[in-house]
Motif scaffolding. Structure first.
Motif, PDB file in Angstrom:
ATOM      1  N   MET A   1      41.663  34.159  32.923  1.00  0.00           N
ATOM      2  CA  MET A   1      40.792  34.652  33.973  1.00  0.00           C
ATOM      3  C   MET A   1      39.395  34.959  33.429  1.00  0.00           C
ATOM      4  O   MET A   1      38.411  34.715  34.112  1.00  0.00           O
ATOM      5  N   LYS A   3      37.873  33.414  30.954  1.00  0.00           N
ATOM      6  CA  LYS A   3      37.176  32.143  30.749  1.00  0.00           C
ATOM      7  C   LYS A   3      36.632  31.610  32.071  1.00  0.00           C
ATOM      8  O   LYS A   3      35.497  31.133  32.139  1.00  0.00           O
ATOM      9  N   SER A   4      37.410  31.717  33.128  1.00  0.00           N
ATOM     10  CA  SER A   4      36.968  31.263  34.446  1.00  0.00           C
ATOM     11  C   SER A   4      35.759  32.071  34.916  1.00  0.00           C
ATOM     12  O   SER A   4      34.809  31.507  35.482  1.00  0.00           O
ATOM     13  N   PHE A   5      35.777  33.369  34.700  1.00  0.00           N
ATOM     14  CA  PHE A   5      34.655  34.212  35.105  1.00  0.00           C
ATOM     15  C   PHE A   5      33.408  33.877  34.298  1.00  0.00           C
ATOM     16  O   PHE A   5      32.304  33.844  34.842  1.00  0.00           O
ATOM     17  N   ARG A   6      33.583  33.598  33.019  1.00  0.00           N
ATOM     18  CA  ARG A   6      32.433  33.227  32.191  1.00  0.00           C
ATOM     19  C   ARG A   6      31.811  31.924  32.677  1.00  0.00           C
ATOM     20  O   ARG A   6      30.591  31.798  32.757  1.00  0.00           O
ATOM     21  N   ILE A   7      32.637  30.959  32.998  1.00  0.00           N
ATOM     22  CA  ILE A   7      32.133  29.676  33.498  1.00  0.00           C
ATOM     23  C   ILE A   7      31.431  29.871  34.837  1.00  0.00           C
ATOM     24  O   ILE A   7      30.337  29.346  35.059  1.00  0.00           O
ATOM     25  N   LEU A   8      32.055  30.630  35.717  1.00  0.00           N
ATOM     26  CA  LEU A   8      31.460  30.891  37.027  1.00  0.00           C
ATOM     27  C   LEU A   8      30.124  31.616  36.896  1.00  0.00           C
ATOM     28  O   LEU A   8      29.155  31.276  37.589  1.00  0.00           O
ATOM     29  N   SER A   9      30.046  32.592  36.005  1.00  0.00           N
ATOM     30  CA  SER A   9      28.785  33.325  35.839  1.00  0.00           C
ATOM     31  C   SER A   9      27.692  32.412  35.276  1.00  0.00           C
ATOM     32  O   SER A   9      26.532  32.511  35.676  1.00  0.00           O
ATOM     33  N   TYR A  50      31.250  34.716  42.328  1.00  0.00           N
ATOM     34  CA  TYR A  50      30.904  35.636  41.248  1.00  0.00           C
ATOM     35  C   TYR A  50      31.207  37.073  41.650  1.00  0.00           C
ATOM     36  O   TYR A  50      31.810  37.832  40.879  1.00  0.00           O
ATOM     37  N   MET A  53      35.017  37.557  41.871  1.00  0.00           N
ATOM     38  CA  MET A  53      35.641  37.586  40.539  1.00  0.00           C
ATOM     39  C   MET A  53      35.249  38.824  39.741  1.00  0.00           C
ATOM     40  O   MET A  53      36.062  39.356  38.981  1.00  0.00           O
ATOM     41  N   ASP A  85      26.887  38.103  30.362  1.00  0.00           N
ATOM     42  CA  ASP A  85      27.907  37.403  29.569  1.00  0.00           C
ATOM     43  C   ASP A  85      27.843  37.844  28.115  1.00  0.00           C
ATOM     44  O   ASP A  85      28.868  38.136  27.500  1.00  0.00           O
TER      45      ASP A  85
END
Length: 93
Positions: A1, A3-9, A50, A53, A85
């Motif tokens: 989760m 990693k997904s938030f980092r990509i989304l941000s 964003y 999440m 981030d």
């Protein structure tokens, strides 16, 4: 989760910068609003994702309300998601 938030941000931050520095000047300098509509729609979905999440990450990362407010505020400040981030997510990755 995380990693997904980092990509989304990252995607949200990039889309915001594209709007500010590419599509908005194009819209007003060259009367070309179509790129702004397309990127704006994508940015809108990324922004909403964003926010959702970030709220979902609050209990996972044990953020207090102040930290969550800072993370949410970063989404409306140019380059804010990149700073967020580095400060809050990268040390955990």
């Amino acid at each position: 989760m995380l990693k997904s938030f980092r990509i989304l941000s990252l995607l949200e931050g990039v889309s915001f910068l594209v709007i500010l520095f590419i599509t908005m000047p194009s819209k007003y300098a060259f009367d070309n609003g179509m790129p702004n509509k397309v990127i704006g729609m994508a940015h809108g979905f990324l922004f909403l994702g964003y926010v959702v999440m970030a709220i979902m990450m609050k209990p996972v990362l044990k953020w207090n309300n102040k930290t969550l407010a800072i993370v949410l505020l970063c989404s409306i400040i140019p380059f804010g998601t990149f700073w967020m981030d580095k400060k809050y997510l990268r040390p955990l990755a």
